[in-house]
Design a protein around this motif. Structure first.
Motif, PDB file in Angstrom:
ATOM      1  N   ALA A 303       7.249 -13.391   3.626  1.00 46.04           N
ATOM      2  CA  ALA A 303       6.807 -13.613   2.251  1.00 46.04           C
ATOM      3  C   ALA A 303       5.305 -13.893   2.205  1.00 46.04           C
ATOM      4  O   ALA A 303       4.634 -13.558   1.226  1.00 46.04           O
ATOM      5  CB  ALA A 303       7.575 -14.774   1.635  1.00 46.04           C
ATOM      6  N   LEU A 306       3.436 -10.122   4.128  1.00 47.84           N
ATOM      7  CA  LEU A 306       3.520  -8.788   3.525  1.00 47.84           C
ATOM      8  C   LEU A 306       2.526  -8.578   2.374  1.00 47.84           C
ATOM      9  O   LEU A 306       1.849  -7.546   2.336  1.00 47.84           O
ATOM     10  CB  LEU A 306       4.961  -8.497   3.071  1.00 47.84           C
ATOM     11  N   PRO A 307       2.386  -9.541   1.444  1.00 46.17           N
ATOM     12  CA  PRO A 307       1.396  -9.335   0.379  1.00 46.17           C
ATOM     13  C   PRO A 307      -0.019  -9.171   0.934  1.00 46.17           C
ATOM     14  O   PRO A 307      -0.783  -8.330   0.443  1.00 46.17           O
ATOM     15  CB  PRO A 307       1.493 -10.606  -0.468  1.00 46.17           C
ATOM     16  N   ARG A 310      -0.551  -5.666   2.206  1.00 43.89           N
ATOM     17  CA  ARG A 310      -0.749  -4.677   1.158  1.00 43.89           C
ATOM     18  C   ARG A 310      -2.139  -4.812   0.534  1.00 43.89           C
ATOM     19  O   ARG A 310      -2.832  -3.826   0.335  1.00 43.89           O
ATOM     20  CB  ARG A 310       0.318  -4.825   0.075  1.00 43.89           C
ATOM     21  N   LYS A 316      -3.180  -1.043  -4.578  1.00 43.47           N
ATOM     22  CA  LYS A 316      -2.993  -1.950  -5.710  1.00 43.47           C
ATOM     23  C   LYS A 316      -1.727  -2.757  -5.482  1.00 43.47           C
ATOM     24  O   LYS A 316      -0.690  -2.183  -5.122  1.00 43.47           O
ATOM     25  CB  LYS A 316      -2.868  -1.157  -7.006  1.00 43.47           C
ATOM     26  N   PRO A 317      -1.786  -4.067  -5.687  1.00 40.03           N
ATOM     27  CA  PRO A 317      -0.588  -4.859  -5.454  1.00 40.03           C
ATOM     28  C   PRO A 317       0.497  -4.543  -6.469  1.00 40.03           C
ATOM     29  O   PRO A 317       0.203  -4.098  -7.547  1.00 40.03           O
ATOM     30  CB  PRO A 317      -1.062  -6.296  -5.617  1.00 40.03           C
TER      31      PRO A 317
END
Lengths: 317, 451
Positions: A303, A306-307, A310, A316-317
Motif C-alpha cells: 500500500a 505501489l503508489p 506509479r 498519472k496517478p
C-alpha cells in the motif's frame, strides 16, 4: 500439435514439406518460447519453492491457531481480527509508520541536500573518497551498525560525553533506554545507514541531468534554490522514487537494527512488526497470529510502495 | 489503491491469482502440524548398563556456560566408547529452537531445556520415570527434582522429565571495597536493613544496585526476591507450576512491585537500566561501578577470577529478623528428547553427573553450583575465601531451610517476553503503576493458559 511436429523442418527434404508461413512462424515462436521457459525453469523452481510456497503457507497458517508443532485449530479470520483490535499490535504497527519518517524522508531530504553539495566534486580521486565515505554505512552489516550505535548512545557513550563536554550534561541520557527518545534514537541509526545509499543514487541521477538545462536556468536568472526546484528535483523523479521505495520497505520491515539496539524496548516503545512476528512465532509459539501479522505487514508495504512506483514513473496517478 | 489494482495488468492478475489458488489448494488440504500423541512408546524396559559399543551422544547446550562441555569431556575420559557431539547456542535461542529441533529427525539425545510443560504436551520429551526407578533417584531429596516434574498441565507433581547439571541458587553479590566504604560490615539481616544500605550508598555517591533490564527483565530478580519474602512462597510456586486458581495478583506481589518502583524513583537502579543487558551489567559490576548485583551462582567462578577477594554473596534477607530464607533456585535443567537415538546412554550420563565424585567436583568448580544427587554424598568444597565457597554455603543453607522457589519467568513459555520484560521496563520508568503491573502479568498468564 501432431501436424506441427509432422511438418517440422527435417533437413534435406524440408523444401517439399514446407508448411504455410503462418504455421511455421507459429511453430518457431512456440519453440523459442519453449526454450525460453527452459532457461527460466531453474529460477522459476527456486522462486516457487522459496518465495511462492512460503507466501502461500503463511496465508494458510494465518487462518489457524497453531504452536508450530502440534495439530493446528482452524480459526478463520480470528487472527486478523486480533491484529486489528489488539492495542499492543496496533501500537507496534504505528511504530513502523513513525520509523518511515526517519528511515525514508530524512535520508531522502538530507540525501538531496548532500548530493546537491557534492555534485560538482564527483570526479577525480577526491570524488571517489567522498562517495566511499558516504556509502560506507551501507556496506557495514546492520548488526554491527546496531552494536556501534548502542555504544555511542549509551549513558557513558560518545554522544553523552560530547554533550557533557559542551555543557549540555542536562540533556544527556540513555537514549536507547528512555521512553521518550528510544524510537527516535533507533530512527537516527536507520537514517544514518540509509543516507549514503540515497545520496549515491541521487548523485548518480544528478550526473545524468543535461548541463544545458542548468545553463538555461541560469540565463533566465535562476539562483541555486530556483535551479534546484526547477531543474534538479523534477529530473530526479525516478531516483527519488527508488530511494523512497527501498527506504520505506527498510522502515516497515526493519528488524536487525531494532533487535540489536533495543530488543524492542523499553516497554513496546521500539517494537516493530518484523520483531513482533519473530517473537510471536518463536518465543510465544503463536504461528497463526505471527503469519496474520506478516500478511498485514506485506499489504502495508504494498500500500505504501505501489503508489510511489506509479508516481515516480511519471504516469498519472 | 482500488484504482491501482484495476490498472494492474489483467493477465498478470489472473496468473498471480491462479498461482495462489493452486498453492492454497495444495497446502490447505490438511491442517498444519502433526498429531504426535501416539508417538510416545511405553517405556517398559530401560538399560542401566553403558556397554562397550561406540556411542555418540548428541548434546544441545547453552553457550557461555562451560559446565556441560567439561562434564562431557570427563565422561568420555572415563568411558572411552562414548563421544559427545555438542551444539551450543544462547539460552534464548535454545528456547526458540527447542520444539522444532526436538521434533526433527536429528533430535539431540540430551538438551538444555527451557520451560517444559509445552514440550511435554507436544510429546517431545522423554518420560524419565523408568530411569528414576532403575537408578534409585528416590534417594535424592524429593524437593530437588520437584521442579522437573510435569503432571496434567501443571508442574511440580507428576512424571519426571529432566535432571539438573548443577542446581543454582540466586542472591545478592556485593563489592566488598564499596561495602566497607559505606560502613557495611556484614550482610543485612532484614529487608529494612538492606534498604538502609541502599540509602547509605546513594547518599555516599555509590551506585546502590547494578542491574540489567534490557532484553530480558533483570529487575525481575530483585522483584521476585522481595515477592518471596512478603507473602507465602507456596503461592508463588503454585503460580509458576500453573496450579488451577493460582494468581499473580496477590498482596505480596503488589508490595514487591511498589518497593521496586520506590527503589527506581530513589535512583537505586542505574538510569540506563532499561538499556543495559546482562553482559553489560556484569562488566559494570566488575569495574566497581555498583555495590549490589542480584544474580546467580553461575557467575561465581567468573567473579572469583575478575575481582578476586573483593566480592561477597548473601541470600536475600527476610522481612523480619530470623525468618526462613526463600530464594529463586532452579536446576540447570537438561532433558532427554523423545526421539533420542541413545536414551539409555543419555540417562546413564545424567545419573553419573549426580553420583560420580569427579563429576560432582566439576559441577562445583566449573559450574559454581551445588551438584545435587543423593543427600548422603559429600558436597565437594570450594577454595576458601572465594565467592564460590559463599554461594555453595548459601545453597546448602537454602536446602536445609527448604526455601527454593523456581523463577517466575519460567511460569509459561511466553510470560517473560510478552509481559514481565516490557511491563517491568515501563514500571521502573514510571510508565506503569504497581497495580497495573501485577494485573498485566496475570492477564498475559491467563491468556497463555487459555490457549
Amino acid at each position: 500439435m501432431t501436424s506441427a511436429l509432422g511438418s517440422a523442418p527435417t533437413g534435406r527434404d524440408d523444401s517439399r514439406a514446407r508448411p504455410t508461413p503462418t504455421r511455421a512462424h507459429r511453430f518457431r515462436w512456440a519453440r523459442a518460447a519453449g526454450t525460453g521457459w527452459l532457461y527460466v525453469l531453474p529460477a522459476l523452481v527456486m522462486y516457487a519453492v522459496f518465495v511462492l510456497r512460503p507466501l502461500v503457507l503463511t496465508l494458510q497458517y494465518s487462518l489457524y491457531d497453531w504452536n508450530g508443532i502440534g495439530v493446528a485449530r482452524w480459526v478463520g479470520l480470528d487472527n486478523y481480527l486480533t491484529v486489528f483490535t489488539d492495542s499492543d499490535l496496533l501500537k507496534i504497527i504505528g511504530n513502523a509508520i513513525v520509523l518511515i519518517v526517519f528511515f525514508s524522508f530524512i535520508p531522502v531530504a538530507l540525501g538531496l541536500l548532500v548530493a546537491s553539495m557534492v555534485r560538482r566534486i564527483t570526479t577525480g580521486a577526491f570524488g571517489t573518497v567522498v562517495r566511499t565515505i558516504l556509502f560506507l554505512p551501507q556496506v557495514i552489516p546492520l548488526v554491527a551498525a546496531g552494536i556501534a550505535w548502542s555504544w555511542l548512545l549509551s549513558s557513558n557513550g560518545l554522544v553523552n560525553q560530547a554533550l557533557r563536554a559542551v555543557g549540555l550534561g542536562g540533556v544527556a541520557r540513555a537514549w536507547l533506554g528512555d521512553f521518550d527518545t528510544a524510537l527516535p534514537a533507533v530512527g537516527v541509526i536507520g537514517a544514518w545507514v540509509l543516507l549514503g545509499l540515497c545520496t549515491i543514487l541521487l548523485v548518480t541521477g544528478m550526473s545524468k541531468i543535461d548541463p544545458a538545462l542548468y545553463e538555461a536556468a541560469r540565463l533566465d536568472g535562476a539562483g541555486p534554490v530556483r535551479e534546484f526546484l526547477a531543474v534538479t528535483l523534477p529530473s530526479l523523479r525516478q531516483e527519488i522514487g527508488v530511494c523512497l521505495t527501498v527506504t520505506i520497505i527498510a522502515a516497515l520491515a526493519s528488524f536487525d537494527i531494532v533487535y540489536i539496539s533495543t530488543s524492542g524496548g523499553p516497554g513496546l516503545q521500539t517494537t516493530v512488526p518484523g520483531l513482533e512476528i519473530y517473537r510471536l512465532a518463536f518465543s510465544q509459539r503463536q504461528v497463526g497470529l505471527a503469519s496474520a501479522l506478516a500478511v498485514v505487514l506485506m499489504l502495508l508495504v504494498l500500500a505504501c510502495v505501489l503508489p510511489i512506483q506509479r508516481l515516480s514513473r511519471g504516469e498519472k496517478p | 489503491m482500488a484504482d491501482m489494482l484495476t490498472k494492474f495488468p489483467r493477465r498478470r492478475t489472473v496468473l498471480l491469482a491462479s498461482l495462489l489458488a493452486v498453492g492454497m489448494t495444495a497446502t490447505a488440504c490438511s491442517a498444519p502440524g502433526e498429531d504426535r500423541s501416539s508417538t510416545q512408546k511405553s517405556d517398559a524396559a530401560v538399560k542401566t548398563e553403558l556397554g562397550t559399543d561406540p556411542i555418540t551422544l548428541e548434546m544441545y547446550a547453552e553457550t557461555g556456560f562451560p559446565l556441560a562441555k567439561a562434564l562431557a569431556d570427563e565422561f568420555s575420559k572415563q568411558h572411552s566408547n562414548v563421544t559427545f557431539n555438542i551444539r551450543e547456542d544462547q539460552f534464548t535461542v535454545i528456547v526458540e529452537n527447542a520444539p522444532r529441533v526436538m521434533a526433527s529427525d536429528n533430535s539431540p539425545d540430551i538438551i538444555r531445556l527451557p520451560t517444559m510443560v509445552d514440550l511435554v504436551k507436544d510429546d517431545l520429551l522423554k518420560n524419565l520415570d523408568p530411569y528414576f526407578t532403575a537408578y534409585g533417584w528416590d534417594k535424592f531429596p524429593a524437593s530437588q527434582l520437584m521442579q522437573l516434574r510435569v503432571g496434567e498441565n501443571t508442574r511440580g507433581t507428576g512424571s519426571l522429565y529432566g535432571m539438573g547439571l548443577g542446581y543454582s541458587v540466586t542472591g545478592v553479590f556485593y563489592n566488598k571495597k564499596l561495602a566497607s566504604q559505606i560502613g557495611m560490615t556484614q550482610p543485612p539481616a532484614t529487608v529494612a536493613e538492606f534498604e538502609e544500605l541502599l540509602a547509605k550508598a546513594k547518599a555516599g555517591g555509590v551506585q546502590p544496585i547494578m542491574q540489567f533490564n534490557k532484553n530480558t527483565a533483570g529487575i525481575n530478580f530483585p522483584h521476585q526476591a522481595l515477592q518471596n519474602q512478603f507473602g507465602d512462597p507456596t503461592q508463588v510456586a503454585d503460580w509458576i507450576f500453573q496450579k488451577p486458581g493460582a494468581t499473580f495478583d496477590t498482596p505480596a506481589a503488589l508490595k514487591a512491585t511498589q518497593t521496586i518502583q520506590k527503589w527506581a524513583q530513589a535512583g537505586y537502579f542505574t538510569k540506563d537500566a532499561n538499556a543495559l543487558d546482562y553482559a553489560g551489567m556484569v562488566g559494570e559490576f566488575q569495574k566497581g561501578n555498583g555495590l549490589f548485583m542480584f544474580n546467580g551462582d553461575w557467575e561465581s567462578a567468573n567473579l572469583d577470577k575478575s575481582m578476586p577477594g573483593n566480592v561477597g554473596f548473601f541470600l536475600f534477607p527476610t522481612e523480619s529478623p530470623g525468618g526462613k530464607h526463600v530464594a529463586m533456585s532452579a536446576p540447570n535443567t537438561f532433558g532427554v528428547s523423545a526421539k533420542a537415538k541413545n536414551p539409555d546412554a543419555a540417562a546413564y550420563f545424567l545419573n553419573w553427573v549426580h553420583t560420580n565424585a569427579k563429576a560432582r567436583e566439576i559441577s562445583v568448580t566449573v559450574g559454581g553450583s551445588s551438584p545435587g544427587g543423593p543427600s548422603d554424598l559429600p558436597v565437594p568444597s570450594a577454595a576458601p575465601n572465594t565467592v564460590l565457597a559463599e554461594t555453595l554455603k548459601a545453597s546448602q543453607q537454602l536446602g536445609a531451610e527448604n526455601g527454593a522457589v523456581d523463577f517466575t519467568a519460567n511460569a509459561t513459555g511466553g510470560i517473560f517476553a510478552a509481559a514481565i520484560t516490557p511491563e517491568m521496563q515501563k514500571l521502573i520508568a514510571g510508565q506503569q503503576t504497581p497495580e497495573g503491573y501485577v494485573k498485566a502479568v496475570q492477564a498475559e498468564y491467563q491468556k497463555e493458559l487459555s490457549r
